[in-house]
Design a protein around this motif. Sequence first.
Motif, PDB file in Angstrom:
ATOM      1  N   SER A  36      34.277  56.625  29.117  1.00 22.91           N
ATOM      2  CA  SER A  36      35.628  56.090  29.353  1.00 22.91           C
ATOM      3  C   SER A  36      35.750  55.559  30.778  1.00 22.91           C
ATOM      4  N   THR A  37      35.122  56.212  31.741  1.00 24.79           N
ATOM      5  CA  THR A  37      35.135  55.729  33.118  1.00 24.79           C
ATOM      6  C   THR A  37      34.419  54.391  33.222  1.00 24.79           C
ATOM      7  N   LEU A  38      33.282  54.280  32.571  1.00 22.24           N
ATOM      8  CA  LEU A  38      32.537  53.019  32.601  1.00 22.24           C
ATOM      9  C   LEU A  38      33.340  51.887  31.964  1.00 22.24           C
ATOM     10  N   ILE A  39      34.007  52.177  30.871  1.00 23.00           N
ATOM     11  CA  ILE A  39      34.810  51.154  30.193  1.00 23.00           C
ATOM     12  C   ILE A  39      35.967  50.723  31.085  1.00 23.00           C
ATOM     13  N   SER A  40      36.653  51.682  31.696  1.00 22.54           N
ATOM     14  CA  SER A  40      37.787  51.321  32.561  1.00 22.54           C
ATOM     15  C   SER A  40      37.301  50.551  33.788  1.00 22.54           C
ATOM     16  N   GLN A  41      36.146  50.916  34.345  1.00 21.90           N
ATOM     17  CA  GLN A  41      35.616  50.185  35.480  1.00 21.90           C
ATOM     18  C   GLN A  41      35.197  48.780  35.073  1.00 21.90           C
ATOM     19  N   ALA A  42      34.635  48.632  33.888  1.00 24.89           N
ATOM     20  CA  ALA A  42      34.241  47.302  33.413  1.00 24.89           C
ATOM     21  C   ALA A  42      35.460  46.403  33.250  1.00 24.89           C
ATOM     22  N   SER A  43      36.538  46.945  32.720  1.00 22.12           N
ATOM     23  CA  SER A  43      37.749  46.130  32.568  1.00 22.12           C
ATOM     24  C   SER A  43      38.355  45.802  33.936  1.00 22.12           C
ATOM     25  N   ALA A  44      38.295  46.751  34.870  1.00 23.27           N
ATOM     26  CA  ALA A  44      38.799  46.480  36.222  1.00 23.27           C
ATOM     27  C   ALA A  44      37.965  45.399  36.896  1.00 23.27           C
ATOM     28  N   ILE A  45      36.661  45.435  36.717  1.00 25.89           N
ATOM     29  CA  ILE A  45      35.783  44.412  37.290  1.00 25.89           C
ATOM     30  C   ILE A  45      36.091  43.051  36.672  1.00 25.89           C
ATOM     31  N   SER A  46      36.312  43.034  35.376  1.00 28.54           N
ATOM     32  CA  SER A  46      36.650  41.785  34.695  1.00 28.54           C
ATOM     33  C   SER A  46      37.954  41.205  35.237  1.00 28.54           C
ATOM     34  N   ASP A  47      38.956  42.065  35.420  1.00 27.02           N
ATOM     35  CA  ASP A  47      40.227  41.611  35.980  1.00 27.02           C
ATOM     36  C   ASP A  47      40.045  41.069  37.386  1.00 27.02           C
ATOM     37  N   LYS A  48      39.238  41.747  38.195  1.00 29.83           N
ATOM     38  CA  LYS A  48      38.994  41.304  39.572  1.00 29.83           C
ATOM     39  C   LYS A  48      38.253  39.969  39.593  1.00 29.83           C
ATOM     40  N   LYS A  49      37.331  39.750  38.653  1.00 29.49           N
ATOM     41  CA  LYS A  49      36.624  38.470  38.589  1.00 29.49           C
ATOM     42  C   LYS A  49      37.575  37.335  38.239  1.00 29.49           C
ATOM     43  N   LYS A  50      38.485  37.596  37.291  1.00 33.61           N
ATOM     44  CA  LYS A  50      39.476  36.584  36.930  1.00 33.61           C
ATOM     45  C   LYS A  50      40.374  36.266  38.128  1.00 33.61           C
ATOM     46  N   GLU A  51      40.801  37.317  38.823  1.00 30.56           N
ATOM     47  CA  GLU A  51      41.653  37.132  39.993  1.00 30.56           C
ATOM     48  C   GLU A  51      40.905  36.363  41.079  1.00 30.56           C
ATOM     49  N   LYS A  52      39.632  36.665  41.263  1.00 28.75           N
ATOM     50  CA  LYS A  52      38.824  35.979  42.268  1.00 28.75           C
ATOM     51  C   LYS A  52      38.707  34.498  41.929  1.00 28.75           C
ATOM     52  N   ALA A  53      38.463  34.181  40.652  1.00 29.36           N
ATOM     53  CA  ALA A  53      38.356  32.785  40.236  1.00 29.36           C
ATOM     54  C   ALA A  53      39.669  32.047  40.485  1.00 29.36           C
ATOM     55  N   GLN A  54      40.765  32.709  40.181  1.00 33.74           N
ATOM     56  CA  GLN A  54      42.078  32.103  40.391  1.00 33.74           C
ATOM     57  C   GLN A  54      42.332  31.874  41.878  1.00 33.74           C
ATOM     58  N   LEU A  55      42.005  32.858  42.701  1.00 36.43           N
ATOM     59  CA  LEU A  55      42.215  32.728  44.139  1.00 36.43           C
ATOM     60  C   LEU A  55      41.277  31.691  44.758  1.00 36.43           C
ATOM     61  N   THR A  56      40.072  31.569  44.216  1.00 35.13           N
ATOM     62  CA  THR A  56      39.142  30.547  44.697  1.00 35.13           C
ATOM     63  C   THR A  56      39.693  29.160  44.408  1.00 35.13           C
ATOM     64  N   GLU A  57      40.246  28.986  43.222  1.00 34.34           N
ATOM     65  CA  GLU A  57      40.863  27.702  42.871  1.00 34.34           C
ATOM     66  C   GLU A  57      42.044  27.407  43.795  1.00 34.34           C
ATOM     67  N   GLN A  58      42.862  28.415  44.038  1.00 36.15           N
ATOM     68  CA  GLN A  58      44.010  28.245  44.924  1.00 36.15           C
ATOM     69  C   GLN A  58      43.546  27.911  46.339  1.00 36.15           C
ATOM     70  N   LEU A  59      42.474  28.542  46.790  1.00 37.03           N
ATOM     71  CA  LEU A  59      41.939  28.269  48.123  1.00 37.03           C
ATOM     72  C   LEU A  59      41.461  26.828  48.232  1.00 37.03           C
ATOM     73  N   SER A  60      40.770  26.334  47.206  1.00 36.71           N
ATOM     74  CA  SER A  60      40.299  24.949  47.257  1.00 36.71           C
ATOM     75  C   SER A  60      41.474  23.970  47.276  1.00 36.71           C
TER      76      SER A  60
END
Length: 127
Positions: A54-78
């Motif tokens: 369950s910890t691994l699953i929750s961490q995987a979903s948190a990482i996925s959310d952070k990657k999406k946020e990073k992509a969005q922020l990278t687009e905003q930065l450009s």
Amino acid sequence: MSAIRKKNVTQLNTEYVSQQQNMQENSNRKRIGLIRRLTVFGILVALVSIMMVSTLISQASAISDKKKEKAQLTEQLSQLKQKEKDLEEEVVKLNDEEYIKKIARRDYFLSEEGEIIFNVQEGSSSN
């Protein structure tokens, strides 16, 4: 017939027989204790495994959310970098006096002495 024979056999109450019975009882108790310990250990291992999964699953979903946020922020930065570049170009243009005159004429209809401004609408055809 074997059932009848068992009834006819009498048990010996010797020291050896009582030792063998005690050893058998001790062996049975040890086996039951071992089974109980292994059961408890198995349950604990299962619980720890479930918690880890369950910890691994929750961490995987948190990482996925952070990657999406990073992509969005990278687009905003450009986009912000492009806007900054455009604004810097505008600043350079605004330091040019001819460009300022052109903007003033276009937006505020200012004219120089002896100059007449005509407002012509684009897109209309004259017949």
